[in-house]
Design a protein around this motif. Sequence first.
Motif, short mmCIF file in Angstrom:
data_model
loop_
_atom_site.label_atom_id
_atom_site.label_comp_id
_atom_site.label_asym_id
_atom_site.label_seq_id
_atom_site.Cartn_x
_atom_site.Cartn_y
_atom_site.Cartn_z
N MET A 1 -8.28 5.32 -4.70
CA MET A 1 -8.87 6.19 -3.72
C MET A 1 -10.40 6.09 -3.78
SD MET A 1 -6.00 7.26 -2.46
CE MET A 1 -6.90 7.80 -1.08
N GLU A 2 -10.92 5.98 -4.98
CA GLU A 2 -12.37 5.84 -5.11
C GLU A 2 -12.86 4.55 -4.46
OE1 GLU A 2 -13.11 6.21 -9.29
OE2 GLU A 2 -12.79 8.38 -9.26
N ARG A 16 -11.72 -5.29 4.14
CA ARG A 16 -11.10 -5.38 2.81
C ARG A 16 -9.64 -4.96 2.84
NH1 ARG A 16 -16.14 -3.56 -1.02
NH2 ARG A 16 -17.32 -5.47 -0.67
N GLY A 17 -9.11 -4.76 4.06
CA GLY A 17 -7.68 -4.51 4.19
C GLY A 17 -7.25 -3.06 4.28
N TRP A 18 -8.19 -2.13 4.26
CA TRP A 18 -7.85 -0.72 4.36
C TRP A 18 -7.58 -0.36 5.82
CZ3 TRP A 18 -7.01 1.90 0.03
CH2 TRP A 18 -7.65 1.52 -1.14
N PRO A 19 -6.73 0.64 6.06
CA PRO A 19 -6.54 1.14 7.43
C PRO A 19 -7.85 1.75 7.94
CG PRO A 19 -4.82 1.98 5.97
CD PRO A 19 -5.85 1.32 5.11
N SER A 20 -7.90 1.99 9.23
CA SER A 20 -9.13 2.54 9.81
C SER A 20 -9.18 4.06 9.76
CB SER A 20 -9.28 2.05 11.25
OG SER A 20 -8.18 2.48 12.02
N THR A 21 -8.12 4.71 9.29
CA THR A 21 -8.12 6.17 9.23
C THR A 21 -8.03 6.66 7.79
OG1 THR A 21 -5.72 6.39 9.38
CG2 THR A 21 -6.92 6.30 11.45
N ALA A 22 -8.87 7.61 7.46
CA ALA A 22 -8.81 8.22 6.13
C ALA A 22 -7.52 9.01 5.95
CB ALA A 22 -10.02 9.13 5.92
N TYR A 23 -6.99 9.56 7.02
CA TYR A 23 -5.75 10.34 6.93
C TYR A 23 -4.61 9.50 6.38
CZ TYR A 23 -1.78 13.24 8.17
OH TYR A 23 -0.64 14.00 8.11
N GLY A 24 -4.44 8.30 6.92
CA GLY A 24 -3.37 7.43 6.44
C GLY A 24 -3.54 7.05 4.98
N VAL A 25 -4.76 6.79 4.58
CA VAL A 25 -5.03 6.44 3.19
C VAL A 25 -4.75 7.65 2.29
CG1 VAL A 25 -6.79 5.68 1.54
CG2 VAL A 25 -6.68 4.66 3.81
N SER A 26 -5.09 8.84 2.77
CA SER A 26 -4.84 10.04 1.96
C SER A 26 -3.35 10.25 1.74
CB SER A 26 -5.47 11.28 2.59
OG SER A 26 -4.74 11.71 3.73
N LYS A 27 -2.51 9.93 2.73
CA LYS A 27 -1.06 10.07 2.58
C LYS A 27 -0.53 9.06 1.56
CE LYS A 27 -1.74 13.06 4.26
NZ LYS A 27 -1.68 14.36 3.64
N THR A 28 -1.07 7.85 1.59
CA THR A 28 -0.69 6.84 0.60
C THR A 28 -1.09 7.31 -0.80
OG1 THR A 28 -0.92 5.08 2.21
CG2 THR A 28 -0.98 4.44 -0.11
N GLY A 29 -2.29 7.87 -0.92
CA GLY A 29 -2.75 8.39 -2.21
C GLY A 29 -1.87 9.51 -2.72
#
Length: 82
Positions: A1-2, A16-29
């Motif tokens: 996450m960091e 670098r391969g991350w999605p464009s939305t922080a919301y989606g990344v937060s759900k993965t986290g």
Amino acid sequence: MERFVRDAQEGVHTERGWPSTAYGVSKTGLTTLTRIMARNLLKERPGEEILCNACCPGWVRTDMAGPNATKSPDEGAVTPVA
């Protein structure tokens, strides 16, 4: 996450391969954290049969999702209860 936060701050997260939305990344986290916690429970409290779970109720009409969400709060509540 960091790493995501750092990459997003630098504006290089998509390349670098991350999605464009922080919301989606937060759900993965959150899902990853739940798996880590479940693994720790199995190791630290074996035999106690503690269930550590995470679920997604879908797009529910709340203050956050807004009135156009497809599920009512009652319909969203079915996911963690079922």
